[in-house]
Design an enzyme around this catalytic site. Sequence first.
Site, PDB file in Angstrom:
ATOM      1  N   ASN A 141       0.803  -1.222   0.000  1.00  0.00           N
ATOM      2  CA  ASN A 141       0.000   0.000   0.000  1.00  0.00           C
ATOM      3  C   ASN A 141       0.836   1.272   0.000  1.00  0.00           C
ATOM      4  O   ASN A 141       0.476   2.258  -0.625  1.00  0.00           O
ATOM      5  CB  ASN A 141      -0.903   0.004   1.231  1.00  0.00           C
ATOM      6  CG  ASN A 141      -1.667   1.305   1.379  1.00  0.00           C
ATOM      7  OD1 ASN A 141      -2.507   1.634   0.533  1.00  0.00           O
ATOM      8  ND2 ASN A 141      -1.373   2.067   2.421  1.00  0.00           N
ATOM      9  N   ASP A 191       1.312   6.963  -0.303  1.00  0.00           N
ATOM     10  CA  ASP A 191       0.414   5.923  -0.819  1.00  0.00           C
ATOM     11  C   ASP A 191       0.746   5.602  -2.267  1.00  0.00           C
ATOM     12  O   ASP A 191       0.574   6.438  -3.161  1.00  0.00           O
ATOM     13  CB  ASP A 191      -1.028   6.424  -0.700  1.00  0.00           C
ATOM     14  CG  ASP A 191      -2.011   5.291  -0.792  1.00  0.00           C
ATOM     15  OD1 ASP A 191      -2.214   4.593   0.215  1.00  0.00           O
ATOM     16  OD2 ASP A 191      -2.559   5.073  -1.897  1.00  0.00           O
ATOM     17  N   ARG A 220       1.224 -12.591   3.979  1.00  0.00           N
ATOM     18  CA  ARG A 220       0.340 -11.788   4.832  1.00  0.00           C
ATOM     19  C   ARG A 220       0.440 -10.370   4.283  1.00  0.00           C
ATOM     20  O   ARG A 220       1.551  -9.861   4.125  1.00  0.00           O
ATOM     21  CB  ARG A 220       0.790 -11.875   6.288  1.00  0.00           C
ATOM     22  CG  ARG A 220      -0.097 -11.087   7.273  1.00  0.00           C
ATOM     23  CD  ARG A 220       0.357  -9.648   7.424  1.00  0.00           C
ATOM     24  NE  ARG A 220      -0.407  -8.922   8.432  1.00  0.00           N
ATOM     25  CZ  ARG A 220      -0.279  -7.620   8.668  1.00  0.00           C
ATOM     26  NH1 ARG A 220       0.582  -6.897   7.978  1.00  0.00           N
ATOM     27  NH2 ARG A 220      -1.000  -7.030   9.597  1.00  0.00           N
ATOM     28  N   ASP A 222      -0.183  -6.444   4.407  1.00  0.00           N
ATOM     29  CA  ASP A 222      -0.413  -5.322   5.303  1.00  0.00           C
ATOM     30  C   ASP A 222      -1.411  -4.342   4.674  1.00  0.00           C
ATOM     31  O   ASP A 222      -1.409  -4.129   3.463  1.00  0.00           O
ATOM     32  CB  ASP A 222       0.941  -4.622   5.534  1.00  0.00           C
ATOM     33  CG  ASP A 222       0.888  -3.629   6.665  1.00  0.00           C
ATOM     34  OD1 ASP A 222       0.538  -4.039   7.787  1.00  0.00           O
ATOM     35  OD2 ASP A 222       1.189  -2.440   6.430  1.00  0.00           O
ATOM     36  N   LYS A 225      -6.988  -3.287   3.018  1.00  0.00           N
ATOM     37  CA  LYS A 225      -8.199  -2.535   2.649  1.00  0.00           C
ATOM     38  C   LYS A 225      -7.879  -1.106   2.225  1.00  0.00           C
ATOM     39  O   LYS A 225      -8.773  -0.368   1.837  1.00  0.00           O
ATOM     40  CB  LYS A 225      -9.213  -2.534   3.794  1.00  0.00           C
ATOM     41  CG  LYS A 225      -8.806  -1.689   4.978  1.00  0.00           C
ATOM     42  CD  LYS A 225      -9.988  -1.470   5.929  1.00  0.00           C
ATOM     43  CE  LYS A 225      -9.557  -0.545   7.062  1.00  0.00           C
ATOM     44  NZ  LYS A 225     -10.663  -0.140   7.919  1.00  0.00           N
ATOM     45  N   GLU A 246      -4.592  -8.080   5.949  1.00  0.00           N
ATOM     46  CA  GLU A 246      -4.985  -7.327   7.141  1.00  0.00           C
ATOM     47  C   GLU A 246      -6.113  -6.376   6.735  1.00  0.00           C
ATOM     48  O   GLU A 246      -5.888  -5.437   5.976  1.00  0.00           O
ATOM     49  CB  GLU A 246      -3.809  -6.514   7.686  1.00  0.00           C
ATOM     50  CG  GLU A 246      -4.216  -5.676   8.880  1.00  0.00           C
ATOM     51  CD  GLU A 246      -3.298  -4.485   9.143  1.00  0.00           C
ATOM     52  OE1 GLU A 246      -3.308  -3.997  10.279  1.00  0.00           O
ATOM     53  OE2 GLU A 246      -2.575  -4.040   8.234  1.00  0.00           O
ATOM     54  N   ASP A 316      -0.408  -5.040  16.442  1.00  0.00           N
ATOM     55  CA  ASP A 316      -1.195  -3.808  16.453  1.00  0.00           C
ATOM     56  C   ASP A 316      -2.249  -3.738  17.551  1.00  0.00           C
ATOM     57  O   ASP A 316      -2.826  -2.679  17.778  1.00  0.00           O
ATOM     58  CB  ASP A 316      -1.892  -3.622  15.099  1.00  0.00           C
ATOM     59  CG  ASP A 316      -0.900  -3.362  13.973  1.00  0.00           C
ATOM     60  OD1 ASP A 316       0.126  -2.705  14.234  1.00  0.00           O
ATOM     61  OD2 ASP A 316      -1.144  -3.824  12.847  1.00  0.00           O
ATOM     62  N   ARG A 363       5.441  -5.400  21.583  1.00  0.00           N
ATOM     63  CA  ARG A 363       6.460  -5.997  20.702  1.00  0.00           C
ATOM     64  C   ARG A 363       7.698  -6.352  21.519  1.00  0.00           C
ATOM     65  O   ARG A 363       8.838  -6.106  21.129  1.00  0.00           O
ATOM     66  CB  ARG A 363       6.794  -5.006  19.587  1.00  0.00           C
ATOM     67  CG  ARG A 363       5.588  -4.751  18.669  1.00  0.00           C
ATOM     68  CD  ARG A 363       5.537  -3.350  18.152  1.00  0.00           C
ATOM     69  NE  ARG A 363       4.378  -3.157  17.278  1.00  0.00           N
ATOM     70  CZ  ARG A 363       4.385  -2.402  16.195  1.00  0.00           C
ATOM     71  NH1 ARG A 363       5.468  -1.740  15.834  1.00  0.00           N
ATOM     72  NH2 ARG A 363       3.293  -2.276  15.467  1.00  0.00           N
TER      73      ARG A 363
END
Length: 537
Positions: A141, A191, A220, A222, A225, A246, A316, A363
């Site tokens: 993204n 972006d 996976r 990130d 959406k 995600e 997160d 973390r």
Amino acid sequence: MQHFLSLLLAVSLLTTTYAATADEWRKRSIYQIITDRYALPDGADLTACDPAKQAFCGGTWNTIKNNLDYIQDAGFTAIWISPVSQNYEGPRTPYGDPYHGYWISDASKLNSRFGTADDLKALSDELHARGMFLMVDVVVNNVMALDTDPDLSTYMFQDKSQYHPYCPIQWGNTTSEQNCWLGDTKVTLPDVNTQDPTVVTAYTAWIKALVQQFNIDGLRIDAAKHVNMDFWPKFCEAAGVYCIGEVFDADAGEALQWQGKQALDAILNYPMYNALVQAFTIPGPQNMSAVTDMIAQIKQKSSDPTLLGNFLEDQDVPRWASLSVDPQSLWNAMIFNFMSDGIPIVYYGQEQGFNGNADPMNREPLWPSHYANTTTLQLVTKLNTLRNFLINSTEDWVTTQVQVLSQTDDGIAFMKGDVITVLTNIGSPPQNVSISAHTPYDNSVSTTDILTCRQYAVGSNGSIEVEYSKGGVPVILVPDTKLDNSGLCGHVQASVVSQKGAQGNVNGDANGALSTTPLAFAVGLVTFAAALLTAAL
Ligand SMILES: *[C@@H]1O[C@H](CO)[C@@H](O)[C@H](O)[C@H]1NC(C)=O
Ligand SMILES: *[C@@H]1O[C@H](CO)[C@@H](O)[C@H](O)[C@H]1NC(C)=O
Ligand SMILES: *[C@@H]1O[C@H](CO)[C@@H](O)[C@H](O)[C@H]1NC(C)=O
Ligand SMILES: *[C@@H]1O[C@H](CO)[C@@H](O)[C@H](O)[C@H]1NC(C)=O
Ligand SMILES: *[C@@H]1O[C@H](CO)[C@@H](O)[C@H](O)[C@H]1NC(C)=O
Ligand SMILES: *[C@@H]1O[C@H](CO)[C@@H](O)[C@H](O)[C@H]1NC(C)=O
């Protein structure tokens, strides 16, 4: 004709050697790792890592490779690691250094902080030698910068037209969520214009090469959406592996539109995560209906519930133990993720009772735990053993969808294939409550609770009842005849005459086992014991 078929078979076998499909991932169990935080090289200072400092602590692909026994011994069949692409390498930012791997500069280069191409290949090879899968986190993204008009010369995409122009996200406006920039103005996340054909071509060529070069089994994705949905089928087809995205949204309708041919193979199950928080955290609303309701919504809205990624923690969200101090709350909720539909994912440190709250405190480095054999790790191991066994020994366990048998304010009983799971949200202190359910089993069926290895008979009309007069412990009932060769509760080998009944409790005394958990001390719990399970008459 036969020749042609066997050729096809050979080709398809070759393909699956280097890339795993959604159907193969469905049968896996995933351990999620922040590469920088899982293990240190020999001789490193084990006391130097403070998550609050948001700095590199020293974990690498090599240190993961050298410490895989801990994960494999717990029964996991895959790992998910931090993004592997090159990150921002400038001075320290207001949010620290990119130890997490999400601050991409040039996606097409590897992150030298985590090792060399040979190191990453060696990790992949070692996983495959152990029969395990490698899932790599990818960030498509956005890239990362320190202002809204960055110098593009160090990025994979160097033309301004390959990015959307800067705008802060207006939440709730889908176009804005997809085209404006995540992050803030101190650390911006420019972006990438994933509608631009040159970007699509470069990204698809890149992911295809990355997956092939390192024999990656799954991705996976990130911030999925935040990308135009029609980008994903092209990207994932080029990758040729399972893609799980995600989609940070608790609403089942909103989130699950990102699963299916129009988007991704699957998403991380934030809707069910939210329902589990609603139902099981103490303190919390303790709203069990949220889970029953979410099971129904997912059945209706998911293109395949058995491909979703189930979790209680990730990088997160707050650690479960920071939301809920009672260990039974964690154990009951964790079992939901293994015994219902979907792929169980355990975020490193959950098995060690870590309790960091929000980013960056969630973390933590894993090494201060000394990789101890905690009660929670033993539970995880048992759950993986059972789930792996059910998948291996039963053609359709993993694709058979869960059915709710009963639900009250205090708990839920559900069935997936032959296995009945009874969970409660009352926590450790005993309560004079019980959960009963009607099962399809005949009253001659003998079952074993694989958590205590106690045998229980089913009552008339298939009824079961779990009482919590000794605390809110979970129960997983498997018909004895289905346990042969499972390695659980004395059912060791297929050739050995089954030894039902006389095996006692392999967990030993529940009091003793649980009192080793620091969390139990934290809440000053007094009584722990297996629930009494009686056949209702
Ligand atoms: C939604 O966001 C887009 C992109 O920023 C903007 O052009 C559009 O006007 C916004 N729509 C509304 C209704 O605010
Ligand atoms: C509990 O969850 C259900 C289903 O999501 C919801 O309809 C209900 O309003 C919730 N109850 C409370 C007290 O929050
Ligand atoms: C952890 O402890 C359990 C119970 O004592 C034991 O069965 C298991 O083998 C141990 N696991 C490891 C990795 O030492
Ligand atoms: C499942 O079956 C595969 C292939 O036969 C085998 O390699 C693996 O060890 C089995 N796993 C378990 C948990 O039984
Ligand atoms: C438990 O609850 C039942 C029904 O509500 C009641 O009959 C019984 O006396 C209670 N037992 C104890 C020990 O409080
Ligand atoms: C027997 O079980 C079924 C569900 O399996 C239930 O609908 C029915 O009411 C039960 N009958 C009795 C007498 O409990």
